[in-house]
Motif scaffolding. Structure first.
Motif, PDB file in Angstrom:
ATOM      1  N   ARG A   1       0.392  -1.509   0.157  1.00 59.34           N
ATOM      2  CA  ARG A   1      -0.069  -0.171  -0.142  1.00 59.34           C
ATOM      3  C   ARG A   1       0.628   1.183   0.065  1.00 59.34           C
ATOM      4  O   ARG A   1       1.679   1.115   0.863  1.00 59.34           O
ATOM      5  N   LEU A   2       0.289   2.123  -0.650  1.00 61.67           N
ATOM      6  CA  LEU A   2       0.964   3.804  -1.258  1.00 61.67           C
ATOM      7  C   LEU A   2       0.586   4.497   0.121  1.00 61.67           C
ATOM      8  O   LEU A   2       0.918   5.422   1.300  1.00 61.67           O
ATOM      9  N   PHE A   3      -1.164   4.446  -0.126  1.00 63.01           N
ATOM     10  CA  PHE A   3      -1.622   5.578   0.301  1.00 63.01           C
ATOM     11  C   PHE A   3      -3.236   4.908   0.436  1.00 63.01           C
ATOM     12  O   PHE A   3      -3.615   4.424  -0.522  1.00 63.01           O
ATOM     13  N   LEU A   4      -3.956   5.970   1.221  1.00 63.52           N
ATOM     14  CA  LEU A   4      -5.607   5.939   1.668  1.00 63.52           C
ATOM     15  C   LEU A   4      -5.999   7.502   1.050  1.00 63.52           C
ATOM     16  O   LEU A   4      -5.101   8.162   1.895  1.00 63.52           O
ATOM     17  N   GLN A   5      -6.737   6.857   0.424  1.00 65.21           N
ATOM     18  CA  GLN A   5      -7.326   8.652   0.243  1.00 65.21           C
ATOM     19  C   GLN A   5      -8.475   8.479   0.315  1.00 65.21           C
ATOM     20  O   GLN A   5     -10.086   7.648  -0.409  1.00 65.21           O
ATOM     21  N   ARG A   6      -9.198   9.682  -0.073  1.00 69.99           N
ATOM     22  CA  ARG A   6     -11.073   9.915   0.015  1.00 69.99           C
ATOM     23  C   ARG A   6     -11.023  10.169  -1.246  1.00 69.99           C
ATOM     24  O   ARG A   6     -10.521  10.922  -2.462  1.00 69.99           O
ATOM     25  N   TYR A   7     -12.488  10.171  -1.828  1.00 69.19           N
ATOM     26  CA  TYR A   7     -13.400  10.902  -1.916  1.00 69.19           C
ATOM     27  C   TYR A   7     -13.293  12.823  -2.162  1.00 69.19           C
ATOM     28  O   TYR A   7     -14.398  12.727  -1.231  1.00 69.19           O
TER      29      TYR A   7
ATOM     30  N   ILE B   1     -20.578  19.094 -12.282  1.00 64.79           N
ATOM     31  CA  ILE B   1     -19.156  18.952 -10.570  1.00 64.79           C
ATOM     32  C   ILE B   1     -19.238  17.579 -10.574  1.00 64.79           C
ATOM     33  O   ILE B   1     -19.255  16.589 -12.027  1.00 64.79           O
ATOM     34  N   ALA B   2     -17.888  17.154 -10.663  1.00 64.71           N
ATOM     35  CA  ALA B   2     -17.568  15.335 -10.587  1.00 64.71           C
ATOM     36  C   ALA B   2     -17.004  15.080  -9.106  1.00 64.71           C
ATOM     37  O   ALA B   2     -16.545  15.355  -8.140  1.00 64.71           O
ATOM     38  N   THR B   3     -17.095  13.662  -9.218  1.00 63.80           N
ATOM     39  CA  THR B   3     -16.878  12.735  -7.749  1.00 63.80           C
ATOM     40  C   THR B   3     -15.408  12.265  -7.867  1.00 63.80           C
ATOM     41  O   THR B   3     -14.829  11.413  -9.036  1.00 63.80           O
ATOM     42  N   VAL B   4     -14.225  12.818  -7.606  1.00 62.40           N
ATOM     43  CA  VAL B   4     -12.934  12.476  -8.284  1.00 62.40           C
ATOM     44  C   VAL B   4     -11.802  11.923  -6.927  1.00 62.40           C
ATOM     45  O   VAL B   4     -12.479  12.798  -5.613  1.00 62.40           O
ATOM     46  N   PRO B   5     -10.780  10.980  -6.552  1.00 61.89           N
ATOM     47  CA  PRO B   5      -9.663  11.482  -5.467  1.00 61.89           C
ATOM     48  C   PRO B   5      -8.995  12.235  -5.297  1.00 61.89           C
ATOM     49  O   PRO B   5      -9.117  12.935  -5.780  1.00 61.89           O
ATOM     50  N   GLU B   6      -8.967  12.394  -4.460  1.00 65.90           N
ATOM     51  CA  GLU B   6      -8.482  13.563  -3.561  1.00 65.90           C
ATOM     52  C   GLU B   6      -7.162  13.963  -4.002  1.00 65.90           C
ATOM     53  O   GLU B   6      -6.606  15.734  -4.691  1.00 65.90           O
TER      54      GLU B   6
ATOM     55  N   PRO C   1     -14.795  18.546   0.656  1.00 63.68           N
ATOM     56  CA  PRO C   1     -15.345  17.286   1.050  1.00 63.68           C
ATOM     57  C   PRO C   1     -16.871  16.847   0.785  1.00 63.68           C
ATOM     58  O   PRO C   1     -17.080  17.129   0.444  1.00 63.68           O
ATOM     59  N   HIS C   2     -16.911  15.528   0.095  1.00 65.72           N
ATOM     60  CA  HIS C   2     -17.784  14.759  -0.462  1.00 65.72           C
ATOM     61  C   HIS C   2     -18.674  14.943   0.158  1.00 65.72           C
ATOM     62  O   HIS C   2     -18.897  14.233   2.028  1.00 65.72           O
ATOM     63  N   PRO C   3     -20.445  15.122   0.436  1.00 65.57           N
ATOM     64  CA  PRO C   3     -21.643  14.868   1.144  1.00 65.57           C
ATOM     65  C   PRO C   3     -21.402  13.688   1.394  1.00 65.57           C
ATOM     66  O   PRO C   3     -22.501  13.152   2.410  1.00 65.57           O
ATOM     67  N   VAL C   4     -21.357  12.610   0.405  1.00 70.13           N
ATOM     68  CA  VAL C   4     -21.594  11.264   1.165  1.00 70.13           C
ATOM     69  C   VAL C   4     -20.512  10.169   1.163  1.00 70.13           C
ATOM     70  O   VAL C   4     -19.539  10.668   1.253  1.00 70.13           O
ATOM     71  N   ALA C   5     -20.388   9.427   2.137  1.00 68.51           N
ATOM     72  CA  ALA C   5     -19.781   8.249   3.440  1.00 68.51           C
ATOM     73  C   ALA C   5     -19.004   7.287   2.073  1.00 68.51           C
ATOM     74  O   ALA C   5     -19.536   6.444   2.414  1.00 68.51           O
ATOM     75  N   LEU C   6     -18.163   7.719   1.410  1.00 66.73           N
ATOM     76  CA  LEU C   6     -17.975   7.312   0.715  1.00 66.73           C
ATOM     77  C   LEU C   6     -16.830   6.273   0.750  1.00 66.73           C
ATOM     78  O   LEU C   6     -15.757   6.491   1.758  1.00 66.73           O
ATOM     79  N   PRO C   7     -15.823   4.935   0.755  1.00 67.00           N
ATOM     80  CA  PRO C   7     -14.867   4.430   1.180  1.00 67.00           C
ATOM     81  C   PRO C   7     -14.076   5.202   1.227  1.00 67.00           C
ATOM     82  O   PRO C   7     -14.023   5.771   0.159  1.00 67.00           O
ATOM     83  N   GLN C   8     -12.635   4.679   1.359  1.00 65.78           N
ATOM     84  CA  GLN C   8     -11.617   5.731   1.626  1.00 65.78           C
ATOM     85  C   GLN C   8     -10.929   4.499  -0.026  1.00 65.78           C
ATOM     86  O   GLN C   8     -11.168   3.007   0.213  1.00 65.78           O
ATOM     87  N   ILE C   9      -9.986   4.856  -0.452  1.00 65.12           N
ATOM     88  CA  ILE C   9      -9.062   4.339  -2.217  1.00 65.12           C
ATOM     89  C   ILE C   9      -8.222   4.084  -1.173  1.00 65.12           C
ATOM     90  O   ILE C   9      -7.208   4.911  -1.102  1.00 65.12           O
ATOM     91  N   ALA C  10      -8.177   2.361  -1.599  1.00 64.91           N
ATOM     92  CA  ALA C  10      -6.246   2.056  -1.682  1.00 64.91           C
ATOM     93  C   ALA C  10      -5.523   1.974  -2.960  1.00 64.91           C
ATOM     94  O   ALA C  10      -6.072   1.195  -3.000  1.00 64.91           O
ATOM     95  N   ILE C  11      -4.255   2.459  -2.803  1.00 62.17           N
ATOM     96  CA  ILE C  11      -3.698   2.904  -3.910  1.00 62.17           C
ATOM     97  C   ILE C  11      -2.641   1.962  -3.257  1.00 62.17           C
ATOM     98  O   ILE C  11      -2.030   2.482  -2.741  1.00 62.17           O
ATOM     99  N   ASN C  12      -2.430   1.323  -4.198  1.00 63.64           N
ATOM    100  CA  ASN C  12      -0.956  -0.417  -3.917  1.00 63.64           C
ATOM    101  C   ASN C  12       0.071   0.089  -4.879  1.00 63.64           C
ATOM    102  O   ASN C  12      -1.060   0.817  -6.231  1.00 63.64           O
ATOM    103  N   LEU C  13       1.057  -0.791  -4.548  1.00 63.34           N
ATOM    104  CA  LEU C  13       1.891  -0.600  -5.755  1.00 63.34           C
ATOM    105  C   LEU C  13       1.904  -2.421  -5.965  1.00 63.34           C
ATOM    106  O   LEU C  13       1.361  -3.321  -4.909  1.00 63.34           O
ATOM    107  N   PHE C  14       1.816  -3.122  -7.502  1.00 65.20           N
ATOM    108  CA  PHE C  14       1.728  -4.968  -7.323  1.00 65.20           C
ATOM    109  C   PHE C  14       2.183  -5.466  -8.041  1.00 65.20           C
ATOM    110  O   PHE C  14       2.876  -4.210  -9.600  1.00 65.20           O
ATOM    111  N   TRP C  15       3.003  -6.477  -8.339  1.00 70.19           N
ATOM    112  CA  TRP C  15       4.188  -6.642  -8.810  1.00 70.19           C
ATOM    113  C   TRP C  15       3.981  -8.447  -8.998  1.00 70.19           C
ATOM    114  O   TRP C  15       3.978  -8.380  -7.371  1.00 70.19           O
ATOM    115  N   HIS C  16       4.803  -9.318  -9.847  1.00 70.35           N
ATOM    116  CA  HIS C  16       4.597 -10.557  -9.546  1.00 70.35           C
ATOM    117  C   HIS C  16       5.598 -11.125  -9.159  1.00 70.35           C
ATOM    118  O   HIS C  16       6.651 -10.572  -8.672  1.00 70.35           O
TER     119      HIS C  16
END
Length: 310
Positions: A166-172, A244-249, A265-280
């Protein structure tokens, strides 16, 4: 004769016998018993149809056929030993290696400017290519084949044989023009949100559709005027409209100033986004891949996050 017809351990005994000339010495150097060495020589003689070594006062002397085999066998054993024991070193300062990163258009906007700035100093000869994250199956195949070195993003479907960190969590957030009536407010209410005209981003192959699913499940109505397949044009679209648009922060932070936009800030309680690194798994210990993962983590991670196999 095919290689499948011979036990390579016999060639190891042959190679040591050329050097030691005594069964006892070969047994000691290989950690085997003298009968085991004698048995190995007997098998090799039968397989090759030659005595190979003859007992003399000076020890076990090789036959002409054994001498003919000596150099190619010694070369092959040495090459195999070197290949199995070499330590691959990656020097970013001198490397000219090219890496391919799979990421979304958000990733290109957010990650590549800072990454290339870092590499210009630490690894001036290294080059980066980017390609779009596709379906989870195709991306997994690309990682496995080595066509993609690292994938970055919101990719909850990417599993099986793939490591992630995981790199970070972010909200919409809500993003809109600085000239929009909502820009005068410190927050966007659910009523404001529902009454506005919307741009909906349908980013295939990512997990961003979950935000739309959550809003739909909560019965939140949006007046969607425009649907686009990616985020890259959002700045241009919002700059000259009252949508308007709903986008990652982090995307909002990156494009707000260049396009004269504001976010709330978004008026809807949306789940945070997990941004990860992936490698084989096949490149888990590759020094170059390890180095680039470290650069990405050091540059962009919010906190410590250990690697785990997906």
């Amino acid at each position: 004769m095919q290689l499948k017809d011979i036990d390579l351990n016999l060639l190891l005994v042959f190679d040591r016998m050329l050097a030691e000339k005594r069964v006892s010495a070969v047994a000691e150097s290989l950690g085997l018993s003298q009968p085991a060495i004698s048995n190995a020589l007997a098998r090799l003689r039968k397989l090759l149809g030659d005595e190979l070594f003859l007992r003399t006062a000076r020890g076990m002397e090789p036959t002409p056929f054994a001498l003919q085999l000596a150099e190619p066998v010694a070369y092959a054993m040495g090459a195999l030993h070197t290949a199995l024991n070499q330590q691959v070193v990656f020097d970013p300062a001198t490397s000219t290696r090219s890496f391919t990163l799979a990421m979304t258009d958000i990733g290109e906007i957010y990650f590549t400017p800072r990454l290339m700035e870092t590499l210009s100093v630490a690894a001036p000869g290294v080059t980066i290519s980017t390609l779009r994250n596709n379906t989870a199956t195709n991306l997994r195949d690309e990682l496995e084949s080595g066509h993609v070195d690292i994938a970055i993003g919101l990719l909850p479907q990417l599993k099986s044989g793939v490591f992630q960190r995981r790199l970070f969590l972010q909200r919409y957030v809500c993003l809109f023009s600085g000239a929009h009536p909502l820009a005068r407010k410190r927050s966007v209410s659910l009523k404001d949100f529902s009454a506005a005209d919307h741009v909906q981003v349908q980013a295939a192959g990512t997990g961003h559709g979950k935000a739309d699913d959550v809003m739909a499940a909560q019965g939140i109505q949006r007046r969607i005027r425009l649907k686009v397949p990616h985020f890259v044009a959002i700045g241009h679209i919002l700059q000259s409209s009252e949508m308007i648009a709903t986008v990652p922060e982090r995307l909002a932070r990156s494009i707000a100033e260049p396009f004269g936009l504001v976010w709330r800030p978004h008026p809807v309680a949306l789940p945070q986004i997990a941004i990860n690194l992936f490698w084989h798994a096949k490149v888990h210990r590759d020094p170059g891949n390890q180095w680039l993962r470290g650069v990405l983590f050091d540059t962009f991670a919010d906190g410590d996050g250990g690697a785990s196999a997906a």
